[in-house]
Motif scaffolding. Structure first.
Motif, PDB file in Angstrom:
ATOM      1  N   ALA A 133      35.228  47.496  24.655  1.00 33.21           N
ATOM      2  CA  ALA A 133      34.400  47.692  25.810  1.00 33.21           C
ATOM      3  C   ALA A 133      32.829  47.597  25.276  1.00 33.21           C
ATOM      4  N   ASN A 134      32.637  46.622  24.616  1.00 31.74           N
ATOM      5  CA  ASN A 134      31.102  46.452  24.369  1.00 31.74           C
ATOM      6  C   ASN A 134      30.626  45.224  25.077  1.00 31.74           C
ATOM      7  N   GLU A 135      29.497  44.768  24.794  1.00 30.88           N
ATOM      8  CA  GLU A 135      28.997  43.594  25.685  1.00 30.88           C
ATOM      9  C   GLU A 135      29.570  42.278  25.027  1.00 30.88           C
TER      10      GLU A 135
ATOM     11  N   ASN B  37      28.574  53.178  48.903  1.00 30.91           N
ATOM     12  CA  ASN B  37      28.084  52.735  50.479  1.00 30.91           C
ATOM     13  C   ASN B  37      26.707  52.251  50.467  1.00 30.91           C
ATOM     14  N   ASP B  38      25.908  52.867  49.554  1.00 28.37           N
ATOM     15  CA  ASP B  38      24.495  52.372  49.638  1.00 28.37           C
ATOM     16  C   ASP B  38      24.064  51.089  49.692  1.00 28.37           C
ATOM     17  N   PRO B  39      23.139  50.741  50.372  1.00 32.18           N
ATOM     18  CA  PRO B  39      22.703  49.327  50.337  1.00 32.18           C
ATOM     19  C   PRO B  39      22.238  48.997  49.025  1.00 32.18           C
ATOM     20  N   GLN B  40      21.463  49.740  48.413  1.00 36.53           N
ATOM     21  CA  GLN B  40      20.891  49.483  46.965  1.00 36.53           C
ATOM     22  C   GLN B  40      21.701  49.959  46.017  1.00 36.53           C
ATOM     23  N   LEU B  41      22.821  49.271  45.556  1.00 32.68           N
ATOM     24  CA  LEU B  41      23.783  49.962  44.561  1.00 32.68           C
ATOM     25  C   LEU B  41      22.989  50.250  43.331  1.00 32.68           C
ATOM     26  N   THR B  76      35.614  48.706  47.461  1.00 30.15           N
ATOM     27  CA  THR B  76      35.337  47.104  47.559  1.00 30.15           C
ATOM     28  C   THR B  76      34.095  46.916  47.705  1.00 30.15           C
ATOM     29  N   LYS B  77      33.310  47.708  48.153  1.00 31.91           N
ATOM     30  CA  LYS B  77      31.925  47.444  48.332  1.00 31.91           C
ATOM     31  C   LYS B  77      31.191  47.084  47.170  1.00 31.91           C
ATOM     32  N   LEU B  78      31.767  47.694  46.123  1.00 34.01           N
ATOM     33  CA  LEU B  78      31.090  47.419  44.907  1.00 34.01           C
ATOM     34  C   LEU B  78      31.204  46.064  44.178  1.00 34.01           C
ATOM     35  N   PHE B  79      32.059  45.062  44.833  1.00 34.53           N
ATOM     36  CA  PHE B  79      32.026  43.680  44.588  1.00 34.53           C
ATOM     37  C   PHE B  79      30.673  43.174  44.730  1.00 34.53           C
ATOM     38  N   GLN B  80      29.795  43.738  45.563  1.00 35.23           N
ATOM     39  CA  GLN B  80      28.513  43.147  45.590  1.00 35.23           C
ATOM     40  C   GLN B  80      27.718  42.917  44.626  1.00 35.23           C
ATOM     41  N   SER B  81      27.869  44.111  43.585  1.00 35.23           N
ATOM     42  CA  SER B  81      26.962  44.246  42.398  1.00 35.23           C
ATOM     43  C   SER B  81      27.637  43.133  41.409  1.00 35.23           C
ATOM     44  N   ARG B  82      26.500  42.732  40.581  1.00 38.79           N
ATOM     45  CA  ARG B  82      26.748  41.677  39.739  1.00 38.79           C
ATOM     46  C   ARG B  82      26.834  42.406  38.319  1.00 38.79           C
ATOM     47  N   ASP B  83      26.622  43.754  38.271  1.00 31.90           N
ATOM     48  CA  ASP B  83      26.906  44.293  36.908  1.00 31.90           C
ATOM     49  C   ASP B  83      28.092  44.268  36.288  1.00 31.90           C
ATOM     50  N   MET B  84      28.253  43.503  35.197  1.00 34.82           N
ATOM     51  CA  MET B  84      29.758  43.359  34.650  1.00 34.82           C
ATOM     52  C   MET B  84      30.260  44.616  34.230  1.00 34.82           C
ATOM     53  N   GLY B  85      29.654  45.854  33.726  1.00 40.85           N
ATOM     54  CA  GLY B  85      30.294  46.850  33.524  1.00 40.85           C
ATOM     55  C   GLY B  85      30.749  47.551  34.516  1.00 40.85           C
ATOM     56  N   LEU B  86      30.114  47.761  35.633  1.00 36.07           N
ATOM     57  CA  LEU B  86      30.753  48.160  36.973  1.00 36.07           C
ATOM     58  C   LEU B  86      31.748  47.390  37.386  1.00 36.07           C
ATOM     59  N   ARG B  87      31.921  46.113  37.363  1.00 37.41           N
ATOM     60  CA  ARG B  87      32.879  45.168  37.730  1.00 37.41           C
ATOM     61  C   ARG B  87      34.239  45.649  37.210  1.00 37.41           C
ATOM     62  N   ARG B  88      33.989  45.874  35.836  1.00 39.21           N
ATOM     63  CA  ARG B  88      35.212  46.170  35.180  1.00 39.21           C
ATOM     64  C   ARG B  88      35.934  47.759  35.364  1.00 39.21           C
ATOM     65  N   MET B  89      34.785  48.423  35.745  1.00 39.79           N
ATOM     66  CA  MET B  89      35.326  50.015  36.216  1.00 39.79           C
ATOM     67  C   MET B  89      36.065  49.684  37.348  1.00 39.79           C
ATOM     68  N   VAL B  90      35.656  49.025  38.522  1.00 36.63           N
ATOM     69  CA  VAL B  90      36.124  48.658  39.755  1.00 36.63           C
ATOM     70  C   VAL B  90      37.721  47.896  39.659  1.00 36.63           C
ATOM     71  N   LYS B 118      32.966  31.947  36.384  1.00 35.58           N
ATOM     72  CA  LYS B 118      32.751  31.368  35.243  1.00 35.58           C
ATOM     73  C   LYS B 118      32.609  32.355  34.161  1.00 35.58           C
ATOM     74  N   THR B 119      32.711  33.517  34.652  1.00 39.87           N
ATOM     75  CA  THR B 119      32.483  34.751  33.577  1.00 39.87           C
ATOM     76  C   THR B 119      34.314  34.977  33.322  1.00 39.87           C
ATOM     77  N   ASP B 120      34.281  34.627  31.732  1.00 37.00           N
ATOM     78  CA  ASP B 120      35.919  34.985  31.451  1.00 37.00           C
ATOM     79  C   ASP B 120      36.497  36.240  31.512  1.00 37.00           C
ATOM     80  N   MET B 121      35.429  37.147  31.457  1.00 43.68           N
ATOM     81  CA  MET B 121      35.968  38.387  31.436  1.00 43.68           C
ATOM     82  C   MET B 121      36.180  38.841  33.125  1.00 43.68           C
TER      83      MET B 121
END
Lengths: 155, 882
Positions: A133-135, B37-41, B76-90, B118-121
């Protein structure tokens, strides 16, 4: 199959546990058994030195990592050798997430990432693959040798 | 989720190193989840909340359906975020929440989008989540992407798809099998990880095609496997191929042996072990083949890593069971492991040494073990006790020191299972080594002086009653036995009374003294003890004089109960106290059961008043028909099988009578229409689906008046002694005549009519008589392994273990023994013991071992022993085709 992966602190409190195919009523037995096993044998053991035990037809490989002890329980094709590989991946991943040997506090601070990593290492009862879990998700060089052991196809 | 042993939150006194989850509460975390649910995640904040949710789940907290749904929709709303770490938690939390089928739809499109990202992860994780939550219909939609992913250049994506395939193969095999080409390509991947997963999946896809597996092994053993794990798999597949192929008879060479031997020099330890184990497990392995494997294992015995030492000693322990001499060379290394800090290693070393040691080393070994026994758990001690028993049987001259060892450990602390293992061992040694008898019996006597286990005390008393009177000085045991009458609970006291009586019966000189003791028991406060004392005083007779005991009395005291317990129980329920009236044959049982279950039996001709006479009645009935008299002795009569629905015009059931070379169907008919009289009633049987049967005779029923039972018979010839099976369709044909209700007289003219009955099947279980045995283990061991046939079966997904067990019992039609048909709730494995007599009067014993393989799949190991090899095979055939 891998029956359980369990992390406990030095006092024997469970931090993370994942059971697969172990009925709920047997889990308490396993927790106490593993914690007692650790209390009896892990004192004075070096970090990441692997210990092994068998209980009926089930194998246990366990070790200590900083303030945390790690136990992996398996049976059939997940024998002591396969579990040794599994625990190696897990401990390497935890060290990688924490950046050093984990204290209990550090472990809890990185709790989310550790869950994430564990999820990516073990999928249900089968070890799947290891992404640390690193970058740099594929940075873990030994992951190919340390990763997965699948169910014995004719067991 | 499970309840934790101790919740981390309970540690509140350590202020300095407090937990970041201190004081965490589900309600508060669920409130916090509104941040999704915040508009600004805020990705960081969201990740923290997901971590808290995961922590709660890991600590045994559960979410209600409503809570889980709310969290899921918010996530499911969190799919809007492009943050990779958050997506993995999702991805993780979606899997943890296990959404229901109707909820899954909402994330499907997001996950499918991630699958082609395109992101392998994203690709890898989306594949894993989708395959976890998907069903068959969705799978066909994403199949194309999964096939692409298998050959993806990124190994993590490829592995995710391959491992998904392994999991999906259980639920949607036909879809996964279509990926064969891609998987084959992946086997050649340069990434070791991908190669490993691909090999595993490819083998699972082809595992039923022996030729394909053979081809796969042949091509890969030439050296294109890089991953040590894949190499281990390959070794396992190679072992399978070797098992299924035959040796080259000219050179005696075993195919692929060179490959296995080559793997012993591999750089990865796990491959070396896998190869060594594969070699040691080869069928009929020769010492030449075994030697290189033993040599590498010996090297590992002195490894600094406990895991390798354990693996080596465990493998050698197994080898020692079949090839003790091959392991002898390792004895010196093994002896040093007795003091290994790891108790599992030490126990395995000791038990191996006990198997491989020679007579001269026994005493030295026993000394080492004595020190070792005090600090190991009961579980290990039992293993050691079993090994010592085998050693003593191997070297009977050493019985004195080994028996002393057993008696010493019997006096020490220990649980029931451990003590039972020791007692069982002593009993076996007494039986098998005559010189050990007297000392062994005295050890047991001393043990019951201070035994806390009623079961063991009664078993020992029973054993003393049989063996004690045959010793040179039986009187010395009486004190120990009579002490039980004073000191123990009622069960043990009753056992002691029986044992005393046996001494009285067998040793005439002791009889007067035994009488005195038994008379004292007449005043016991337990009625069973008093009853036994009264019974024995009366049966032994002679009023306590030194007279020889009657043979009949001895038979009563020592003879085995030769009636099945179930029959005895039935008779007792019917107040039939005369033991001679209890049937010795179990074939009455199905009828008795039938009678008990159906309120209104429609088997009109069949059920006689009581169980004991049913079979006799059938036998009498059939032998009275001249056409059937030549068929020989009736082997079995089935329970009546209904061929009509309840409340129909004509009620018909059939009893299947099995003879060695014939089968007779007895159709029991009842006419339920008062206005009709049936004449010339026959059953037309179509046996086109029962090829081995040829109709030889049919006996029509002349008249079937209203509500008066009658039978018609059809007889078939079948190959002698063969358990032929088949399906028979039945048509009731008769002449129906109108009856005048006022006079009860039938008209002269009748009309021919037919009435369709249900089909009847003759199954393998019809050739099996339910005959129980009182002691299965004894019966099993005395049957021997000559005609044993063992095999394993997958029974597929079942509702429960109990359902699977009952299905197999019914399929075989055998008598469950020792209550093993009852499965404790929540068991994940079960052993069921069955006994029966197969056609041709061949005794058959069956040991079924069931285990849950995965959540629902039941696997079964079937071991059959019988007096005839073909019958053992036939039983397996029944299961295989059932």
């Amino acid at each position: 199959m891998i029956l359980a992966v369990l992390f406990a602190n030095s006092e024997g409190n469970i931090l993370v546990e994942r059971f697969n195919g172990v009925p709920a009523e047997e889990r308490l037995h396993w927790r106490s058994f593993l914690v007692k096993l650790g209390a009896d044998n892990l004192k004075g053991v070096k970090n990441e030195e692997l210990l092994v035990a068998s209980h009926r037809s089930v194998y246990i490989v366990y070790t200590v990592l900083g303030d945390v002890s790690v136990y992996v329980v398996g049976k059939d094709e997940y024998d002591e050798l396969a579990l040794a590989e599994v625990i190696f991946v897990i401990t390497s991943a935890v060290k990688d997430v924490c950046g050093k040997l984990p204290t209990e506090r550090l472990f809890l601070d990185k709790y989310g990432r550790i869950c994430l990593t564990l999820d990516e290492i073990i999928w249900k009862e089968t070890v799947t693959f290891c992404v640390i879990a690193n970058e740099h998700p594929f940075a873990f060089s030994s992951m190919d040798t340390a990763a997965n052991v699948l169910p014995h196809p004719f067991s | 989720m499970a309840q934790p042993l101790v919740k981390k939150d309970d540690d509140r006194d350590d202020e300095v190193d407090y937990s970041p989850f201190l004081g965490i509460e589900k309600g508060a975390v669920l409130q916090e989840a509104r941040v999704f649910n915040d508009p600004q995640l805020d990705p960081r904040r969201c990740s923290q909340v997901i971590t808290k949710l995961l922590y709660l789940l890991n600590q045994g907290e559960t979410f209600t359906k409503v809570e889980a749904t709310e969290v899921f929709f918010a996530v499911t709303k969190l799919f809007q975020s492009r943050d990779m770490g958050l997506r993995r938690m999702v991805y993780v939390i979606i899997k943890e929440l296990s959404p229901s089928a109707d909820e899954v739809i909402i994330v499907t499109s997001s996950l499918m989008k991630d699958m082609t990202s395109k992101t392998d992860m994203y690709r890898a994780n989306a594949i894993r989540v989708l395959c976890r939550i998907t069903d068959g219909t969705l799978l066909t939609q994403i199949e194309r992407y999964l096939k692409q992913a298998i050959v993806d250049k990124n190994p993590v994506v490829a592995s995710a798809a391959l491992v998904s395939g392994i999991h999906l193969l259980q639920t949607n095999p036909e879809i996964v099998k279509r990926w064969s080409n891609e998987v084959q390509e992946a086997v050649q991947s340069r990434a070791a990880l991908v190669q490993f997963h691909a090999l595993a999946l490819l083998h699972q896809i082809r595992q039923n095609d022996r030729l394909a597996v053979n081809k796969l092994v042949s091509s890969l053993t030439r050296g294109s496997v890089r991953s040590p794990l894949a190499q281990c798999l390959l070794i396992r597949y190679t072992s399978q191929v070797i098992r299924e192929s035959t040796n080259d008879t000219q050179t005696g060479d075993r195919p692929f042996y060179d490959f296995l031997e080559g793997c012993l020099r591999h750089k990865a330890e796990m491959v070396i072990f896998e190869a060594a184990r594969a070699i040691t497990e080869l069928n009929g392995v020769t010492s030449r083949e075994l030697t290189p494997a033993i040599t590498v294992l010996q090297l590992f015995l002195s490894s600094s890593k406990p895991v390798l030492r354990f693996a080596a000693v465990r493998t050698l322990n197994k080898v020692a069971m079949s090839h003790p001499t091959a392991v002898t060379n390792c004895n010196i290394d093994m002896e040093s492991l007795i003091s290994d800090q790891n108790r599992s290693i030490a126990t395995l070393a000791i038990t191996t040494l006990l198997k491989t040691g020679n007579e001269s080393s026994v005493d030295r070994l026993m000394k080492q073990i004595t020190n070792f026994m005090s600090d190991i758990a009961d579980e290990f001690k039992i293993v050691v006790v079993d090994a010592i028993r085998s050693l003593c049987l191997k070297f009977p001259l050493k019985h004195r020191s080994l028996m002393n060892f057993l008696s010493n450990i019997l006096r020490e602390e220990g649980g029931f299972e451990y003590k039972k293992a020791i007692v069982d061992s002593i009993v076996i040694l007494i039986r098998d080594i005559p010189e050990a008898k007297e000392s062994g019996l005295l050890h047991l006597c001393e043990f019951i002086e201070d035994c806390e286990f009623t079961y063991l005390s009664t078993q020992i008393l029973h054993f003393l009653g049989i063996e004690g009177p045959k010793t040179s000085d039986p009187s010395k045991y009486i004190r120990y036995i009579y002490n039980r009458v004073h000191l123990e609970n009622a069960t043990v006291r009753a056992g002691a009374v029986s044992t005393l009586a046996k001494f009285g019966a067998m040793v005439d000189g002791l009889k007067p003294r035994i009488f005195v003791l038994l008379r004292r028991c007449l005043f016991d406060n337990d009625d069973e003890v008093r009853d036994r004392a009264t019974l024995y005083l009366n049966t032994l007779g002679g009023d306590g004089a030194v007279v020889e005991t009657d043979e009949g009395v001895k038979e009563f005291l020592f003879g085995s109960l030769d009636v099945p317990l179930v029959n005895l129980e039935n008779s007792l329920k019917n107040y039939a106290f005369d033991i001679n009236s209890v049937p010795k044959d179990v074939k009455t049982q199905p009828l008795a059961e039938k009678k008990a279950t159906s309120k209104k039996p429609t088997g009109l001709g069949a059920p006689p008043p009581g169980p004991p006479s049913t079979v006799d009645a059938y036998e009498k009935l059939l032998s009275s028909i001249p056409e059937f008299a030549s068929f020989g002795k009736l082997f079995k009569s089935s329970a009546p099988v209904e061929l009509t629905e309840a409340e129909t015009e004509y009620a018909v059931n059939v009893v299947k009578h099995i003879f060695d070379g014939h089968v007779v169907f007895q159709y029991n008919c009842r006419n339920t229409i008062p206005e009709q009289l049936l004449e010339n009633v026959t059953v037309i049987v179509d046996a086109s689906e029962a090829e081995e049967f040829a109709e030889v005779d049919s006996k029509p029923l002349r008249q079937l008046p209203y509500d008066s039972p009658g039978q018609t018979f059809v007889a078939f010839e079948k190959p002698e002694g063969v358990s032929a099976v088949g399906k028979f369709s039945n048509m009731l044909r008769f002449i129906v005549k109108e009856v005048d209700p006022s006079t009860g007289e039938a008209e002269d003219d009748g009309v021919e009519d037919e009435y369709q009955l249900e089909d009847l099947e003759l199954v393998a279980a019809d050739y099996m008589l339910k005959v129980g045995v009182s002691n299965f283990r004894n019966a099993w061991e005395s049957m021997g392994v000559d005609f044993e046939h063992v095999d394993e079966y997958g029974l597929g997904p079942r509702d429960s273990l109990a359902e699977a067990v009952n299905a197999v019992i019914n399929l075989l039609g055998m008598q469950p023994c020792e209550g093993t048909e009852v499965i404790p709730p929540n068991s994940r494995s079960h052993t069921c013991l069955l006994s029966g007599v197969y056609i041709g009067n061949v005794k058959v014993l069956v040991r079924l071992q069931f285990g849950l393989d995965g959540p629902k799949d039941v696997a079964m190991k079937l071991a059959v022993r019988s007096e005839d090899g073909t019958v053992s095979d036939a039983i397996h055939e029944i299961v295989a085709s059932g």
